[in-house]
Design a protein around this motif. Structure first.
Motif, short mmCIF file in Angstrom:
data_model
loop_
_atom_site.label_atom_id
_atom_site.label_comp_id
_atom_site.label_asym_id
_atom_site.label_seq_id
_atom_site.Cartn_x
_atom_site.Cartn_y
_atom_site.Cartn_z
N ARG A 98 131.94 62.27 -30.61
CA ARG A 98 131.92 63.49 -31.44
C ARG A 98 131.63 63.17 -32.90
NH1 ARG A 98 134.63 68.13 -28.83
NH2 ARG A 98 135.87 67.42 -27.06
N SER A 140 130.00 66.34 -34.31
CA SER A 140 130.72 67.48 -33.73
C SER A 140 132.23 67.35 -33.89
CB SER A 140 130.33 67.68 -32.26
OG SER A 140 130.18 66.47 -31.59
N SER A 190 140.86 71.06 -29.28
CA SER A 190 139.46 70.66 -29.06
C SER A 190 138.95 71.49 -27.88
CB SER A 190 139.33 69.16 -28.75
OG SER A 190 139.86 68.84 -27.48
N THR A 215 135.50 72.26 -25.49
CA THR A 215 134.17 71.75 -25.13
C THR A 215 133.41 72.81 -24.35
OG1 THR A 215 135.11 69.52 -24.98
CG2 THR A 215 132.97 69.87 -23.93
N VAL A 269 129.15 65.21 -24.56
CA VAL A 269 129.03 65.41 -26.01
C VAL A 269 127.60 65.13 -26.45
CG1 VAL A 269 129.81 64.56 -28.27
CG2 VAL A 269 131.46 64.82 -26.39
#
Ligand code: HGY
Ligand code: MN
Ligand code: MN
Ligand code: MN
Length: 411
Positions: free
Chosen positions: A144, A149, A328, A330, A363
């Motif tokens: 990340r 990110s 977090s 995703t 990711v």
């Protein structure tokens, strides 16, 4: 189920077992499983193993600004074919989740060299830092940060259970936390990323196939629920007078199971902290972390909203305050397109499976062409010492990965 014959030449057994044995000792607590956490002495030993594997192969090895390790066959440069995974684990993790992808990558390089393959593009083996997020709570920290990110400032301030920040832990390992952040140069080098991973599920076992290709990663995330009550004496405080945060926490755990069942997803409270943690005191506070996953974003949202509504109602009932925060999240990942079709062209009719497990490839997929290969896990069990893959299947995975790397790096 008849075993699907995979007629690809297997990778040799002995080098796999030798490479595996050296790694398997690091961070192994026997029946308690693996404890391999970011920037700890065990992590440094894992990094030492990685650097030694690169050295044994005459591969240059570098650590990028985010702590990811890259071993290069050929001069680092654009259009590289990158493979690898992570070496860290969850607390009590299995031997294969992560390490199988890194060991298979090195052995796939060996296989290509043994066949006299001379890649037209650089090939890199990568170890992504802190994929499980076991110490600092955020998953895929290395990938990340690499892709921009994860906010570097937020990352530096992440704290472990002992209050140590990621920045302090990095400094303790002679890494510079001030340097972390999106790494254009490293990203520009990646022409394609292919991660081999033990399957965390029983899809391949059910299909009788040793190797498969990923189609997608479910949307998933981690939410923190903080229940604030009032500490009091366990032996003198009447039930009616209590503001016990453990009660809404307990109700929320059960509500999560019900929300997941009702909406067709998954929800887990696998981590909680009760403070002050005295046996003879009504607790003042409970922090708990929800891991929620679902086949699509709408279902995931419905589950988390359901859990949050239940948490708020139960907190109100017990005169407890609750705070909810996403830690977090995703989005869904599709491993589609040209790369996956090309891989299926190389491997032939191998199964294509979705997964609820997060990965560094998930990711990277938003930034560079990415794909995943899965290796059969006979029981599907993962994030547990019981995680397993048969050596024969691991060798089939190495052979499949080598064939894919040869195709991507030589055409
Ligand atoms: O949590 C996951 O899905 C992954 O194993 N890190
Ligand atoms: Mn994992
Ligand atoms: Mn993993
Ligand atoms: Mn993962």
């Amino acid at each position: 189920m008849t075993e699907r014959v995979d007629d690809r030449p297997r990778a040799p057994r002995e080098p796999f077992e030798r490479t595996w044995a050296a790694l398997a000792k690091i961070g192994d607590r026997g029946a308690e499983g693996y404890h391999r956490f970011a920037w700890t002495p065990v992590d440094l030993a894992l990094r030492g193993w990685f650097q030694n594997q690169a050295q044994l192969r005459g591969m240059s090895c570098e650590r990028d600004r985010n702590g990811n390790l890259w071993a290069w066959w050929g001069r680092p440069g654009p259009g590289a074919v990158v493979t690898g995974s992570h070496l860290d684990s969850v607390p009590g993790g299995g031997a294969f989740d992560g390490p199988l992808g890194v060991v298979s990558a090195f052995l796939a390089v060996d296989l290509l060299r043994a066949r006299g393959v001379e890649p037209a593009r650089p090939i890199a083996v990568v170890d992504f830092a802190d994929e499980e997020g076991a110490r600092f709570g955020v998953a895929c920290v290395g990938s990340r940060l690499l892709t921009g990110s994860l906010d570097p400032e937020q990352a530096r301030g992440l704290r472990d259970a002992g209050g140590v920040t990621l920045a302090e832990a990095m400094r303790g390992a002679a890494a510079d936390p001030a340097a972390i952040g999106r790494d254009e140069q490293a990203l520009e080098r990646v022409g394609a990323f292919v991660e081999l991973h033990v399957e965390q599920g029983r899809g391949l076992a059910g299909l009788g196939a040793p190797v498969g290709v990923a189609s997608a990663i479910w949307p998933h995330g981690r939410w923190r629920y903080a229940f604030h009550g009032a500490a009091d004496h366990a032996g003198t405080t009447r039930l009616a007078d209590r503001r016990d945060p453990a009660l809404p926490f307990a109700a929320t755990v059960l509500a999560a199971r019900e929300a997941a069942r009702r909406h067709g997803g998954l929800a887990t409270f696998g981590r909680a902290r009760i403070e002050p943690g005295a046996t003879n005191a009504v607790p003042s506070r409970v922090d708990a972390w929800l891991d929620a996953r679902a086949p699509d974003t709408a279902t995931l949202t419905a589950i988390v909203d359901g859990v949050t509504a239940a948490a708020r109602a139960a907190a109100a009932e017990h005169r407890v305050r609750v705070e909810v925060a996403a830690e977090s999240v995703t989005p869904p990942v599709e491993f589609g397109g040209e790369l996956r079709d090309r891989i299926r062209g190389v491997l032939g009719e191998v199964p294509v499976l979705a997964t609820g497990a997060g990965h560094d490839a998930g990711v990277l997929a938003a930034h560079v062409p990415s794909a995943m290969l899965f290796v059969r896990n006979p029981t599907g069990v993962s994030h547990s010492p019981a995680e397993h893959a048969e050596t024969g299947d691991c060798l089939a995975g190495v052979a499949a990965l080598a064939a894919v790397l040869a195709d991507l790096a030589c055409r």
